[in-house]
Every structure is written in C-alpha cells, then in structure tokens.
Design a protein around this motif. Sequence first.
Motif, PDB file in Angstrom:
ATOM      1  N   GLU A  17      11.008  -2.609 -24.580  1.00  0.00           N
ATOM      2  CA  GLU A  17      12.304  -1.966 -24.444  1.00  0.00           C
ATOM      3  C   GLU A  17      12.154  -0.463 -24.267  1.00  0.00           C
ATOM      4  OE1 GLU A  17      15.146  -4.329 -27.040  1.00  0.00           O
ATOM      5  OE2 GLU A  17      15.658  -2.243 -27.499  1.00  0.00           O
ATOM      6  N   ALA A  18      11.203   0.118 -25.002  1.00  0.00           N
ATOM      7  CA  ALA A  18      11.086   1.568 -24.999  1.00  0.00           C
ATOM      8  C   ALA A  18      10.429   2.097 -23.737  1.00  0.00           C
ATOM      9  CB  ALA A  18      10.292   2.025 -26.222  1.00  0.00           C
ATOM     10  N   LEU A  19       9.460   1.347 -23.214  1.00  0.00           N
ATOM     11  CA  LEU A  19       8.622   1.911 -22.160  1.00  0.00           C
ATOM     12  C   LEU A  19       9.088   1.626 -20.749  1.00  0.00           C
ATOM     13  CD1 LEU A  19       5.034   1.473 -23.573  1.00  0.00           C
ATOM     14  CD2 LEU A  19       6.448   3.496 -23.442  1.00  0.00           C
ATOM     15  N   SER A  20       9.736   0.497 -20.551  1.00  0.00           N
ATOM     16  CA  SER A  20      10.099   0.201 -19.167  1.00  0.00           C
ATOM     17  C   SER A  20      11.416   0.874 -18.839  1.00  0.00           C
ATOM     18  CB  SER A  20      10.220  -1.301 -18.966  1.00  0.00           C
ATOM     19  OG  SER A  20      11.238  -1.808 -19.766  1.00  0.00           O
TER      20      SER A  20
ATOM     21  N   TYR B 267       7.645  -8.898 -32.393  1.00  0.00           N
ATOM     22  CA  TYR B 267       8.727  -7.923 -32.479  1.00  0.00           C
ATOM     23  C   TYR B 267       8.269  -6.553 -31.981  1.00  0.00           C
ATOM     24  CZ  TYR B 267      11.604 -11.134 -35.212  1.00  0.00           C
ATOM     25  OH  TYR B 267      12.349 -12.192 -35.635  1.00  0.00           O
ATOM     26  N   SER B 268       7.046  -6.153 -32.368  1.00  0.00           N
ATOM     27  CA  SER B 268       6.524  -4.858 -31.924  1.00  0.00           C
ATOM     28  C   SER B 268       6.431  -4.817 -30.407  1.00  0.00           C
ATOM     29  CB  SER B 268       5.145  -4.602 -32.533  1.00  0.00           C
ATOM     30  OG  SER B 268       5.197  -4.707 -33.929  1.00  0.00           O
TER      31      SER B 268
ATOM     32  N   LEU C 196       9.770  -4.244 -28.942  1.00  0.00           N
ATOM     33  CA  LEU C 196      10.171  -2.850 -29.086  1.00  0.00           C
ATOM     34  C   LEU C 196       9.548  -2.001 -27.986  1.00  0.00           C
ATOM     35  CD1 LEU C 196       9.948  -2.007 -32.888  1.00  0.00           C
ATOM     36  CD2 LEU C 196      11.994  -2.294 -31.525  1.00  0.00           C
ATOM     37  N   MET C 197       8.232  -2.205 -27.777  1.00  0.00           N
ATOM     38  CA  MET C 197       7.541  -1.403 -26.780  1.00  0.00           C
ATOM     39  C   MET C 197       8.072  -1.678 -25.385  1.00  0.00           C
ATOM     40  SD  MET C 197       5.756   0.539 -28.398  1.00  0.00           S
ATOM     41  CE  MET C 197       6.684   0.392 -29.928  1.00  0.00           C
TER      42      MET C 197
ATOM     43  N   ARG D  97       5.175 -10.433 -36.493  1.00  0.00           N
ATOM     44  CA  ARG D  97       5.422  -9.005 -36.421  1.00  0.00           C
ATOM     45  C   ARG D  97       4.997  -8.443 -35.069  1.00  0.00           C
ATOM     46  NH1 ARG D  97       3.820  -5.465 -41.267  1.00  0.00           N
ATOM     47  NH2 ARG D  97       5.346  -3.827 -41.019  1.00  0.00           N
TER      48      ARG D  97
ATOM     49  N   LEU E 119      15.791   5.708 -24.480  1.00  0.00           N
ATOM     50  CA  LEU E 119      14.829   5.854 -25.544  1.00  0.00           C
ATOM     51  C   LEU E 119      13.841   6.980 -25.279  1.00  0.00           C
ATOM     52  CD1 LEU E 119      14.346   2.067 -26.141  1.00  0.00           C
ATOM     53  CD2 LEU E 119      15.566   3.674 -27.559  1.00  0.00           C
TER      54      LEU E 119
ATOM     55  N   ALA F 224      10.929   7.918 -23.571  1.00  0.00           N
ATOM     56  CA  ALA F 224       9.510   7.846 -23.878  1.00  0.00           C
ATOM     57  C   ALA F 224       8.805   9.099 -23.392  1.00  0.00           C
ATOM     58  CB  ALA F 224       8.887   6.615 -23.223  1.00  0.00           C
TER      59      ALA F 224
END
Lengths: 131, 334
Positions: A82-85, A75-76, A79-80, A72, A94, A96
């Motif tokens: 993908e979201a933050l960079s 995967y987390s 996600l981060m 898990r 996304l 942020a």
Amino acid sequence: MRDFGQLEAQVMERLWAAGRPVTVRTVYEELAAERKIAYTTVMTVLDKLHRKGWLLREMIDRAYVYAPVRSREAYSADLMREALSHSHNSPGTLAAFLDQLTVAEARQLRTALDEAARRPARKQPGKRASS
Amino acid sequence: MIAAIALVAYALAVAVTLPRFLRGAAWTARAPRLAIAFWQAASVSIVGALVLAGLVLALPTASLAGGLAGVLHSCEMAIREAYASAGGLALTSTGMVLAGTVAARTMWCLTAALARASRLRTHHRAVLRMVGRPSAALRATIVDTPAAAAYCLPGRSRDIVLTTGALRALSNEQLDAVLAHEHAHLRGRHHLVIAASQALLNAFPRVPLFAIACGEIGRLLEMLADDAAARQSDRTMVATALVALADAQTPAAALAAGGPSALSRVRRLLAPADPLGRARTAGGFCLVAVALLAPILIAVAPAGAAIGMSWCSTPDSHTSSASAATTLSERAPA
C-alpha cells in the motif's frame, strides 16, 4: 482508550508468537506473568479482536480457541504494498521516501552517484566567475 | 456579458498556456515552492473564473450609484429586464448552470477526495498499530519486514514508518536525512496539497492542466522535502540515502510508479544548490497573486466602470440616470 489499543497489539503479539491456536487461559497466564491484568479483560480483548477480523475462533472442549487470521509477515507485506506502489498519487498519500523502482532504474541511481563521486570537487565555480 | 466572455477566455488562456511555460521548466527545480504556487494559482483561477463567469451572466451587474437602495433597485430592475426577454432568460440560466455545476462539482470532489484519503489512512494505521513497534528514539514506527521502505502517514497522528530493511540499508546520517525529508512532508501538510490537485483532476478530467498539475505538484513536493532534508544534513547525504534504499529494494515488476522522478531527484541533489534568488522569487509570487486576482478584477470591471461614471457624474446626470431607471421600469413588459 489508547491503552486498549496497546493491549490489543500486545495480545496479537502473543498470538503470532504462539504459532498455534491458544485458549484465553494461555494468553491470560502469559500476560499476567508480566503485568497486572484481569482474566475478563483478556477475554474481552480476544473477543474484540475476533470481531474486528484479526482472529479466528473455534470452540474446542467447551473453550474458545483463538488463532490469527494471517501471519504478521502477510500484514507487513500488505502495508508495504500500500505504501510503496503509486504512493504519490495514492489516495491515502503515504508519501514514501522512495517509490518502487525496477532493476534498471535502481542501477541508474547508483550510476549517477558513482559518476558524481568521480567528478573532481568543485566550489560553486559558476557563481564566482559571473560576479 | 463581456465580462463573462473575458472570464472564460482567461480560463482557456491559463489552461492552454500555463503548462507550456511551467512543465519541465528549469527554474522550477530551483524554486519548487514557487512552481507549486503557480500550479495551484492556475487551477484555482480557472475554476474561479468559470464560476464568476456564470455568476456574472446570472446576476447582471447593477449600477452602484445611489447607495444601497439604488443597488437593490437597479439589481431588481436588471434581473427583471433579464428575465423579461427570452434571450435574457437563456443567458441567465446558462450562467446559473455554469456557476452552480462548476462550484458544486469542485466542492463535491474535494470533500470526497479528502474523505477517501482519510479512510484509507485510518485503515492503514490500524494495521500499523498491530504490526509495528514504536521507537521512541527515532520517533517512528518500525515494521519488521525485509522490504527497505520509509514513508510517512499524514493526518491527525502524524506517523513515520521505517522498515527493518531500511534500517539495515541506511547509515545513521542517511537515516537522519530520510527522517528530515518525511518530517518536511508532515509539517507542510503536503497530503492536503496532493489531495486538492487530485480532486480537481477527478472533478474535471478533460482539462489537461489538472492532470499535468497533479504529476508536477507531486514531483515538486518531493524536491521541497529533499531541500528541507538537505538543510538539516547535506545534499549528498540525501542523495546517497536515496541510492542506498534503491539498492536495498527488491525490484518492482516493469510497471513501477515513481522511477524517473527518483533519478532526477538524485541528479538534482548531486548538483550544487542553485536557488532562484530573492528578487525573482518575489516577482514570481507577485505574478501568482495577479493570476489569483485577475478573475475577480475582470468580473467587477463593469461595476467598477459604473461606479467611476457615477462618481464622476454631476448632480444633473445623477438624477437623469435615476429617471432613466424609472423609465425602464415603465417600459418593462407586464
């Protein structure tokens, strides 16, 4: 079919919690203890998750045994990442609240806040003076 | 022909001068929505002017005297005349190519950008559904990970994502400010604005304005969302939320994406609010409208002049213009 998505998430939850490969029966017994569910439903969900690439499957003693492909946390972290960079210019946009910063940049933010706190409180002096 | 040149000149003028006026101008921080409108209007009018220039070249302006029949007649004649000479043909085909390629490239890149964004979001959402826990109280999805992050996932199901790391780093009021900021992004459908600006950059990478607009629009949208969040809580709270998250982050390697923008956001929030004022904002939006209409006005100016002349003409000169048209057809080479 939104219930099915929720069910898939619950089954993945069990798989991650188990920490070792499990059979359909194990997952069924755990779920059936909490809710009304059919054995075939559990079987279908596990099969679906396997086909979608979430689970590995092996045949052991003529029974299927399932295990998560990745943890898990992995995967987390994805996600981060993908979201933050480059979130502002990322194709998925996304959006942020705060992008990734370097140590120096984070320190600059903290300095700006501390400086503002040290300034004496002013009540919009510019506007008053000019009117 | 003159209209086409004027249109291209207009496009060039906007492309060259607008960044100089707009980029980093102090007033943009006081009226981010207006600044975004300027960037968008500039981009649209550049593309529009080029397409119109092509159309004007390809379809020579018909005289609008004499009603619909007159229009069709003189249209047909003008086209025939254009195709009759080699120069005319060259001009016409150049016009068609220009209009066609600019329009097609823009539409293609727009749809591609939107589709790609949607695909990436769908994939992200699928993983989020498995890994995250919905929180009814916060109306957000919580991801259990030490990284302190808060972001929104736009699209059909508008999600806000918070990490447990972020929840630990933020006070209740700071959390409210962050949620308000993300809700502002979702409500305003800012992801479409960004996708459009990126699409134009992909479509015409050599035009510096599109690249600059992309960066500026991103920055300005953050200011817009900050202002919305500040309205719900207050400016200092939003600033402290930014700093709290920054402190809680595991720092990035040297190549971070959004560093300078965060600092300017904090500084802007810590300074007192200083909006541009209603009069100047209204004036600004009028200018935006002018920028959008200008290409259309330039394109139809010759036709407008023709209408004006035919309206002002006496019945005699009206028939003489009709006979002039027939003489033209007689003279047109077989």
